[in-house]
Enzyme design. Structure first.
Site, PDB file in Angstrom:
ATOM      1  N   GLU A  44      -6.668  59.855 -42.771  1.00 19.06           N
ATOM      2  CA  GLU A  44      -6.369  58.685 -43.505  1.00 19.06           C
ATOM      3  C   GLU A  44      -4.994  58.289 -43.635  1.00 19.06           C
ATOM      4  OE1 GLU A  44      -7.728  56.030 -44.756  1.00 19.06           O
ATOM      5  OE2 GLU A  44      -6.474  55.598 -46.387  1.00 19.06           O
ATOM      6  N   TRP A  83      -9.196  34.187 -38.709  1.00 24.91           N
ATOM      7  CA  TRP A  83      -9.020  35.291 -38.167  1.00 24.91           C
ATOM      8  C   TRP A  83      -9.571  35.153 -36.649  1.00 24.91           C
ATOM      9  CZ3 TRP A  83     -11.617  39.512 -35.975  1.00 24.91           C
ATOM     10  CH2 TRP A  83     -10.787  40.662 -35.652  1.00 24.91           C
ATOM     11  N   GLU A 126      -1.627  51.325 -39.331  1.00 25.52           N
ATOM     12  CA  GLU A 126      -2.033  50.045 -39.789  1.00 25.52           C
ATOM     13  C   GLU A 126      -0.896  49.244 -40.356  1.00 25.52           C
ATOM     14  OE1 GLU A 126      -6.293  49.911 -42.104  1.00 25.52           O
ATOM     15  OE2 GLU A 126      -4.681  51.252 -43.145  1.00 25.52           O
ATOM     16  N   ARG A 162      -7.705  37.911 -45.647  1.00 22.19           N
ATOM     17  CA  ARG A 162      -9.072  37.802 -44.628  1.00 22.19           C
ATOM     18  C   ARG A 162      -8.568  37.442 -43.328  1.00 22.19           C
ATOM     19  NH1 ARG A 162     -13.833  38.240 -47.625  1.00 22.19           N
ATOM     20  NH2 ARG A 162     -14.909  37.000 -45.910  1.00 22.19           N
ATOM     21  N   LYS A 185      -3.153  55.103 -42.366  1.00 18.51           N
ATOM     22  CA  LYS A 185      -2.212  54.066 -43.270  1.00 18.51           C
ATOM     23  C   LYS A 185      -1.047  53.714 -42.401  1.00 18.51           C
ATOM     24  CE  LYS A 185      -4.271  52.752 -45.627  1.00 18.51           C
ATOM     25  NZ  LYS A 185      -5.612  53.225 -45.563  1.00 18.51           N
ATOM     26  N   LYS A 198      -9.049  42.175 -43.791  1.00 21.15           N
ATOM     27  CA  LYS A 198      -9.516  43.152 -45.027  1.00 21.15           C
ATOM     28  C   LYS A 198     -11.069  43.379 -44.963  1.00 21.15           C
ATOM     29  CE  LYS A 198      -8.893  45.011 -48.973  1.00 21.15           C
ATOM     30  NZ  LYS A 198      -8.424  46.557 -48.741  1.00 21.15           N
ATOM     31  N   ASN A 232     -17.033  30.933 -40.971  1.00 25.74           N
ATOM     32  CA  ASN A 232     -16.793  32.416 -40.809  1.00 25.74           C
ATOM     33  C   ASN A 232     -18.010  33.054 -39.826  1.00 25.74           C
ATOM     34  OD1 ASN A 232     -15.896  34.891 -41.099  1.00 25.74           O
ATOM     35  ND2 ASN A 232     -16.590  35.093 -43.250  1.00 25.74           N
ATOM     36  N   GLY A 233     -17.633  33.700 -38.599  1.00 28.90           N
ATOM     37  CA  GLY A 233     -18.610  34.119 -38.062  1.00 28.90           C
ATOM     38  C   GLY A 233     -18.604  33.665 -36.645  1.00 28.90           C
ATOM     39  N   CYS A 254     -12.698  35.342 -41.922  1.00 31.67           N
ATOM     40  CA  CYS A 254     -12.114  34.176 -42.271  1.00 31.67           C
ATOM     41  C   CYS A 254     -12.132  34.101 -43.655  1.00 31.67           C
ATOM     42  CB  CYS A 254     -12.583  33.045 -41.722  1.00 31.67           C
ATOM     43  SG  CYS A 254     -12.394  33.190 -39.599  1.00 31.67           S
ATOM     44  N   HIS A 292      -4.815  73.266 -29.166  1.00 33.87           N
ATOM     45  CA  HIS A 292      -5.637  72.906 -27.960  1.00 33.87           C
ATOM     46  C   HIS A 292      -5.243  71.645 -27.538  1.00 33.87           C
ATOM     47  CE1 HIS A 292      -8.404  76.458 -28.853  1.00 33.87           C
ATOM     48  NE2 HIS A 292      -8.377  75.883 -30.204  1.00 33.87           N
TER      49      HIS A 292
HETATM   50  C1  G6P Z   1     -11.053  46.893 -42.349  1.00 31.47           C
HETATM   51  C2  G6P Z   1     -10.058  47.062 -43.359  1.00 31.47           C
HETATM   52  C3  G6P Z   1      -9.956  48.874 -43.783  1.00 31.47           C
HETATM   53  C4  G6P Z   1     -11.178  48.950 -44.207  1.00 31.47           C
HETATM   54  C5  G6P Z   1     -12.369  48.806 -43.303  1.00 31.47           C
HETATM   55  C6  G6P Z   1     -13.617  49.108 -43.986  1.00 31.47           C
HETATM   56  O1  G6P Z   1     -10.699  47.565 -41.190  1.00 31.47           O
HETATM   57  O2  G6P Z   1      -8.598  46.771 -42.859  1.00 31.47           O
HETATM   58  O3  G6P Z   1      -8.777  48.877 -44.951  1.00 31.47           O
HETATM   59  O4  G6P Z   1     -11.133  50.518 -44.268  1.00 31.47           O
HETATM   60  O5  G6P Z   1     -12.307  47.587 -42.953  1.00 31.47           O
HETATM   61  O6  G6P Z   1     -13.780  47.937 -44.748  1.00 31.47           O
HETATM   62  P1  G6P Z   1     -14.941  48.022 -46.219  1.00 31.47           P
HETATM   63  O7  G6P Z   1     -14.859  46.919 -46.832  1.00 31.47           O
HETATM   64  O8  G6P Z   1     -16.111  48.493 -45.518  1.00 31.47           O
HETATM   65  O9  G6P Z   1     -14.592  49.397 -47.083  1.00 31.47           O
END
Ligand code: G6P
Length: 613
Positions: free
Chosen positions: A486, A74, A493, A27, A490, A608, A100-101, A2, A509
């Site tokens: 990756e 969140w 996501e 966040r 992307k 994030k 937050n938590g 959050c 396989h």
């Molecule tokens: C979340 C974000 C990702 C990120 C991951 C790790 O899932 O949406 O984009 O790669 O956390 O975050 P960090 O801040 O540890 O790189």
């Protein structure tokens, strides 16, 4: 996860909080709310959904005053609704809290409070906090002491900010464990609280980070930090070099697009001061590494989550190839439960944009417990991961706001390449000629990224061709295998298209059964040591009727002949090729999501900075 903002000072808190929340919306965006002390009472405005809804509400029912606190949520406990939106009020409406938590013992605490006759008006765990504070106030403690006693009763990890209409000269906040940061911003005659730096950058660059189990009483004139047990703590301030403009979208439609384009700058910055071309050497002073320590390292365990973990997979190949030290990569959420084999000759290297991801921090703590040396590659200076490390490399990318990470993926690729050279140099395992050549290649990287970015219009055309697909397979080998992962991450996501990254050699396989005219296959086939092998994989995908989108090196007619679409990248030394091959895949995912009209910067259900387990 959050976002939290607090303000105390002579100005009206409402616009400061709304503006801060806007910077933190990445966040969490399930609900938003604020509470303001107005004369001798507290007024709360809150609504479900994005911040814009709260802004509308505040326009319809204005509120001004100070101090004030605000929150974007969140959801963890309780659905995303108005009744569960923060701030939460106590029974008499005099105390409010944002949090937050997760209060892990909240069921127990709620039962105890209910037994005392307390009525709950939300489904959240957070509401227990405000009732506990009220309980301690009722038996005669002041707000600071009531808060301290409450903090001591909570299990789990938390960032908490609270205030009372009866003591409007202060805001009390705390950080307990790794639920995300609590940053204090120091102004003149005014002070700020936030869960992340961008929220307060408009007002100050002087910040202090709370450590775990510390609380602060924030007043207009100053800030007092103590441990939760009441022992005074000497403040260690940081000056943040970013400016507020770095956290603005500017000419771009989305933060993600802006951040993709910032990679020339972020790669330049991450190299700055670290590459000594004259000596052909790398300097990473923040790592505090001596030749003796470098020689003692037997093994490196890279730990990270999401995109950062894929960066770590590239790092494994680089460190093993250049420094000849065995490297393993383990995602943070598995590390701590895997009873990892770690000793004092092991380095645990955490990679994290935010430096606050709960699973990554837990992995670091496990490494610490078992006696490992802790290193980190982190973007947010002063974050928890950086603070608990023995040595750290700063990504130097500036704030990354888009939830899907982009520039904080490519910078750590380069950082690990530099780390590998430094380790090899200190261990005496690299001949001078090779070392100089590897160091010299680094100089090319910002320009190569720039030339890749110039091809955005071509990538956008391919995005139009793929905008309606339901599934997509990404294949890569060797150093570009993690880029397949990756690229697929992307796409899923931000566009919600099912995408899978796969080691190309494993296609036969299993995934080959899925390939038909409805399944596009993105093949990473730059000129690297696995190039020939990728060509045969492309042929196999073609033979099953799949549409092939190849990422290929300029002038590679062989790949171009086999592919339906080509995303071109410039000729790049193979060990640095992932930096350039990642970029078209970032742009492809971005444009597909933008064409589909989706909320690129705040994709559904994601956050994030994931500060819960
Ligand atoms: C979340 C974000 C990702 C990120 C991951 C790790 O899932 O949406 O984009 O790669 O956390 O975050 P960090 O801040 O540890 O790189």
């Amino acid at each position: 996860m959050c976002g939290i903002v607090g303000y105390i000072g002579p100005r009206d808190a409402t616009p400061i909080i709304l503006n801060g929340l806007k910077r933190l919306e990445y966040r969490g965006y399930d609900s938003a709310g604020l509470a303001i002390v107005v004369e001798d009472r507290i007024e709360v405005r809150r609504d479900a959904g994005k911040l814009a809804r709260l802004e509308e509400l505040v326009r319809a029912e204005p509120v001004s005053g100070a101090p004030g606190i605000g929150h974007t949520r969140w959801a963890t406990h309780g659905s995303p609704s108005v009744r569960n939106a923060h701030p939460h009020r106590g029974s008499n409406g005099r105390v409010v809290v944002v949090h937050n938590g997760i209060v892990e013992n909240f069921l127990e605490l709620r039962d105890e409070l209910r037994a005392e006759g307390v009525q709950f008006s939300s489904d959240t765990d957070t509401e227990t906090i405000v009732h506990l504070v009220e309980h301690h106030l009722a038996i005669g403690h002041d707000l600071t002491e009531a808060a301290r006693r409450t903090f001591g009763q909570l299990q789990g990890a938390h960032g908490i900010v609270l205030m009372s209409a009866d003591e409007p000269d202060k805001i009390v906040c705390a950080r307990i464990g790794n639920a995300g940061g609590v940053v204090l911003g120091l102004g003149e005659g005014e002070n700020f609280i936030a869960s992340d730096i961008p929220a307060i950058l408009d007002h100050t660059r002087q910040v202090v980070f709370l450590e775990s189990r510390q609380m602060a009483v924030v007043r207009r004139e100053g800030v007092e930090i103590t441990s939760l047990d009441g022992v005074p703590v000497t403040m260690r301030g940081n000056v943040i070099a970013w400016d507020a403009a770095a956290a603005e979208k500017g000419e771009y439609r989305h933060f993600m697009q802006k951040e993709i384009h910032e990679q020339v700058r972020s790669l330049t910055d991450t190299l700055a001061g670290r590459v000594d071309l004259h000596e052909g050497r790398i300097r990473l002073p923040e790592l505090n590494l001596t030749p003796d320590q470098a020689c003692r390292i037997r093994r490196i365990l890279i730990t990270a989550c999401g995109t950062a973990a894929y960066a770590g997979m590239v790092g494994k190949i680089l460190i093993e190839k250049i420094a000849r030290i065995p490297v393993e990569v383990q995602i943070g959420s598995e590390f701590r439960y895997s009873d990892p084999i770690v000793d004092e000759n092991t380095v645990v290297l955490a990679i994290s944009q935010s430096g606050e991801t709960a699973d990554t921090l837990a992995a670091m703590e496990e490494g610490r417990r078992k006696g490992a040396v802790l290193w980190s590659i982190v973007n947010v200076v002063g974050s928890q991961a950086m603070r608990i490390s023995d040595g750290s490399i700063s990504m130097q990318t500036g704030p990354e706001i888009g939830v899907a990470s982009t520039k904080a993926f490519t910078a750590p690729l380069v950082d690990q390449y530099m780390l590998a050279i430094l380790l090899a140099d200190l261990r005496g395992t690299l001949d001078e000629k090779t070392r100089r050549a590897l160091v010299a290649d680094l100089r090319l990287i910002p320009d190569l990224a720039g030339r890749t970015l110039e091809r955005e219009a071509e990538v956008e055309k391919v995005a139009w061709a793929l905008k309606d697909v339901r599934d997509c397979l990404y294949l890569g080998r060797g150093i570009n295998m993690p880029i397949a992962y990756e690229g697929a991450l992307k796409l899923k996501e931000i566009s919600y298209i099912h995408a899978e990254g796969y080691p190309a050699g494993e296609m036969k396989h299993g995934p080959i059964a899925l390939i038909d005219e409805n399944m596009p296959v993105v093949c990473l086939a730059p000129k690297d040591p696995w190039h020939e092998k990728m060509i045969s994989q492309i042929q196999q995908a073609r033979a099953r009727g799949g549409t092939v989108i190849a990422v290929a090196t300029d002038g590679d007619e062989v790949v171009a002949d086999q592919a339906d679409h080509v995303l071109w990248v410039p000729v790049t030394p193979w060990m640095l090729s992932p930096v350039v091959t990642a970029i078209p895949l970032q742009m492809l995912a971005y444009h597909i999501a933008a064409i589909r009209g989706l909320d690129v910067d705040q994709p559904r259900n994601l956050a994030k900075s994931v500060t819960v387990e």
